[in-house]
Design a protein around this motif. Structure first.
Motif, PDB file in Angstrom:
ATOM      1  N   ILE A  54       0.876  -1.169   0.000  1.00  0.00           N
ATOM      2  CA  ILE A  54       0.000   0.000   0.000  1.00  0.00           C
ATOM      3  C   ILE A  54       0.913   1.217   0.000  1.00  0.00           C
ATOM      4  CG2 ILE A  54      -1.894   1.197   1.154  1.00  0.00           C
ATOM      5  CD1 ILE A  54      -2.443  -1.451   2.648  1.00  0.00           C
ATOM      6  N   GLY A  55       1.179   1.775  -1.179  1.00  0.00           N
ATOM      7  CA  GLY A  55       2.151   2.851  -1.281  1.00  0.00           C
ATOM      8  C   GLY A  55       3.527   2.331  -0.920  1.00  0.00           C
ATOM      9  N   ASP A  56       4.116   2.903   0.129  1.00  0.00           N
ATOM     10  CA  ASP A  56       5.446   2.468   0.568  1.00  0.00           C
ATOM     11  C   ASP A  56       5.381   1.348   1.602  1.00  0.00           C
ATOM     12  OD1 ASP A  56       4.271   4.408   2.363  1.00  0.00           O
ATOM     13  OD2 ASP A  56       6.175   4.415   3.438  1.00  0.00           O
ATOM     14  N   ALA A  57       4.183   1.012   2.070  1.00  0.00           N
ATOM     15  CA  ALA A  57       4.038  -0.004   3.124  1.00  0.00           C
ATOM     16  C   ALA A  57       3.902  -1.398   2.516  1.00  0.00           C
ATOM     17  CB  ALA A  57       2.821   0.307   3.987  1.00  0.00           C
ATOM     18  N   LEU A  58       4.525  -2.371   3.173  1.00  0.00           N
ATOM     19  CA  LEU A  58       4.426  -3.767   2.759  1.00  0.00           C
ATOM     20  C   LEU A  58       3.833  -4.597   3.897  1.00  0.00           C
ATOM     21  CD1 LEU A  58       7.919  -4.387   1.081  1.00  0.00           C
ATOM     22  CD2 LEU A  58       5.750  -3.888  -0.061  1.00  0.00           C
ATOM     23  N   LEU A  59       2.967  -5.520   3.548  1.00  0.00           N
ATOM     24  CA  LEU A  59       2.460  -6.518   4.487  1.00  0.00           C
ATOM     25  C   LEU A  59       3.065  -7.855   4.072  1.00  0.00           C
ATOM     26  CD1 LEU A  59       0.638  -7.740   6.669  1.00  0.00           C
ATOM     27  CD2 LEU A  59      -1.241  -7.725   5.001  1.00  0.00           C
ATOM     28  N   LEU A  60       3.801  -8.483   4.984  1.00  0.00           N
ATOM     29  CA  LEU A  60       4.506  -9.728   4.701  1.00  0.00           C
ATOM     30  C   LEU A  60       4.069 -10.810   5.673  1.00  0.00           C
ATOM     31  CD1 LEU A  60       8.132  -8.184   4.698  1.00  0.00           C
ATOM     32  CD2 LEU A  60       6.520  -8.217   2.778  1.00  0.00           C
ATOM     33  N   THR A  61       4.252 -12.067   5.280  1.00  0.00           N
ATOM     34  CA  THR A  61       4.052 -13.178   6.209  1.00  0.00           C
ATOM     35  C   THR A  61       5.237 -14.126   6.133  1.00  0.00           C
ATOM     36  OG1 THR A  61       2.878 -14.551   4.574  1.00  0.00           O
ATOM     37  CG2 THR A  61       1.542 -13.102   5.982  1.00  0.00           C
ATOM     38  N   PHE A  62       5.545 -14.738   7.273  1.00  0.00           N
ATOM     39  CA  PHE A  62       6.601 -15.749   7.382  1.00  0.00           C
ATOM     40  C   PHE A  62       6.035 -16.908   8.207  1.00  0.00           C
ATOM     41  CE2 PHE A  62       8.763 -11.809   6.654  1.00  0.00           C
ATOM     42  CZ  PHE A  62       9.928 -12.117   5.952  1.00  0.00           C
ATOM     43  N   GLU A  63       6.434 -18.096   7.857  1.00  0.00           N
ATOM     44  CA  GLU A  63       6.001 -19.244   8.661  1.00  0.00           C
ATOM     45  C   GLU A  63       6.805 -19.334   9.951  1.00  0.00           C
ATOM     46  OE1 GLU A  63       5.906 -22.860   6.491  1.00  0.00           O
ATOM     47  OE2 GLU A  63       4.441 -22.157   5.025  1.00  0.00           O
TER      48      GLU A  63
END
Length: 434
Positions: A54-63
């Motif tokens: 979202i623009g400069d923001a990242l949503l990440l996931t890790f196990e």
């Protein structure tokens, strides 16, 4: 609806909103492409997934919570390396916040309170830091990553207080990670803020495809030849500086026109001096390859081996280097091994630490790396000279500030994020005048 227990990460760029107000749409898009090129390989390297941006923001996931934290420190160290080689206006500083918990999966998106908490913790984080919740702290492998509690906070929309932790700055003890004191103030470090704790686990070759500050990713022969060439250039420059100094001392006693004649002679013989220096260095490299200490011979074996065999040989070399009792010598040898593994920027961190404990060989090598064929390495060497206040390297630093390197201005995307070792050297020289 499916659920999963995942580590949730939010990142964003410090001051991005302000930048958007004074930059064109095209400039903002280029900045985001640079940001993505730097972060994406490291997210992938630690088995993370980019859920959305979202623009400069990242949503990440890790196990794995441990992998999430390691990714965070690797990204911060990667950005530190990048920022040293670009003007301040093109530098990137990000926040990195992690939470873990059971989330709802809906297509390629995640929902739930763990996501909300991660977003709130990101608002607490400082640029350049890696923050995480108590849930992450309890779940991660604490033997691999040091931690320090920041405090307990009330977060909007979240009942109760949430304890928040951070990864402290390097250096760390080798035998057991510790939340020891920060050796240098943020922004003045001679080594990456997290000591390559995460970045060292990622092969440098895997970063080259999306690297912004890697220029002229040389062939194996070029990397080997650089050592001899760099030594030759240093010898030639030192000879030239000595000649200029001698000329200055003799100037008052010379007849009219004599000074210019001497200077012309010195210039005419500069190539000969460089050739003689190169020959001496090449001969020296040959001697090292077939003699020297067990550690030196082990490093030479790594350097000569095919890439597929180097990691196993490097492991043995590290054991031998670890037996070295002198700390400065041990750090210098580790730097040599990093170069043999084609990690020159990482080797500079080792050399800088070796210089701090009085190792002269490391000081010479830092000076030589001002002539490295890769712009990012020259820029890092210039910054190391600045941080270490190496008076002995001033001549070579002045030459770099005046002449730059053949690949300056390379790398980057559409003009953003380009490396410039000439600018890095000029900035380093300013610190000697302050």
């Amino acid at each position: 609806m499916k659920t999963a227990n995942l580590a949730i990460v939010f990142t964003d760029i410090k001051g991005f909103t302000e930048r958007t107000s004074r930059q064109s749409l095209e400039q903002n898009q280029r900045l985001l492409r640079v940001h993505g090129a730097l972060l994406s390989p490291l997210i992938k390297a630690f088995d993370g997934r980019i859920i959305k941006s979202i623009g400069d923001a990242l949503l990440l996931t890790f196990e794995s919570p441990t992998q999430a934290v390691l990714s965070g420190v690797a990204i911060q160290d990667r950005l530190w390396h990048h920022n040293r080689g670009v003007p301040e206006s093109e530098q990137l500083h990000v926040r990195f916040a992690i939470n873990v918990g059971e989330v709802r999966l809906d297509g390629n998106d995640v929902f739930g309170e763990p996501v909300n908490i991660a977003a709130r913790v990101e608002g607490l984080a400082e640029a350049g830091e890696v923050y995480f919740t108590e849930a992450v702290y309890l779940a991660m492998n604490k033997a691999e990553i040091p931690s320090r509690e920041v405090g307990a906070f009330e977060l909007k929309g979240i009942p109760g207080k949430i304890r928040v932790f951070q990864v402290p700055r390097a250096p760390y003890r080798v035998e057991a990670p510790s939340a020891g004191a920060i050796a240098e103030a943020p922004g003045t470090e001679s080594m990456p803020p997290y000591g390559n704790l995460g970045l060292s686990r990622v092969p440098e070759s895997s970063l080259e495809g999306g690297a912004v500050d890697v220029a002229l990713l040389g062939q194996r022969a070029a990397e080997l030849g650089q050592r001899a060439a760099a030594g030759a250039v240093v010898l030639g420059r030192q000879a030239s500086h000595a000649g200029r100094s001698l000329f200055a001392r003799m100037r008052d006693g010379m007849p009219p026109g004599g000074a210019g004649a001497v200077l012309r002679v010195l210039g005419a013989h500069r190539r000969a001096l460089l050739f003689a220096g190169a020959l001496a260095v090449v001969l020296g490299v040959g001697v090292v390859a077939f003699s020297g200490s067990p550690a030196t011979r082990a490093i030479s074996e790594v350097e000569r081996a095919p890439k597929s065999e180097r990691e196993a040989l490097a492991k043995e070399a590290r054991k031998i280097i670890g037996e070295e009792k002198d700390q400065g010598r041990r750090l210098y040898l580790q730097g040599q091994l990093d170069e043999a593994m084609e990690n020159p920027r990482r080797s500079l961190d080792d050399y800088a630490r070796a210089v701090r404990v009085g190792n002269g060989d490391a000081e010479k090598r830092v000076t030589q790396m001002l002539s490295h064929p890769m712009c990012s390495v020259r820029a890092a060497a210039a910054d190391a000279v600045r941080s270490l206040k190496l008076q002995s390297a001033l001549g070579e630093l002045e030459d770099l500030a005046e002449d730059g390197g053949p690949d300056d201005g390379s790398g980057g995307f559409l003009g953003v994020g380009k490396c410039d070792s000439k600018v890095a050297a000029q900035n380093a020289l300013k610190s000697f005048k302050d």
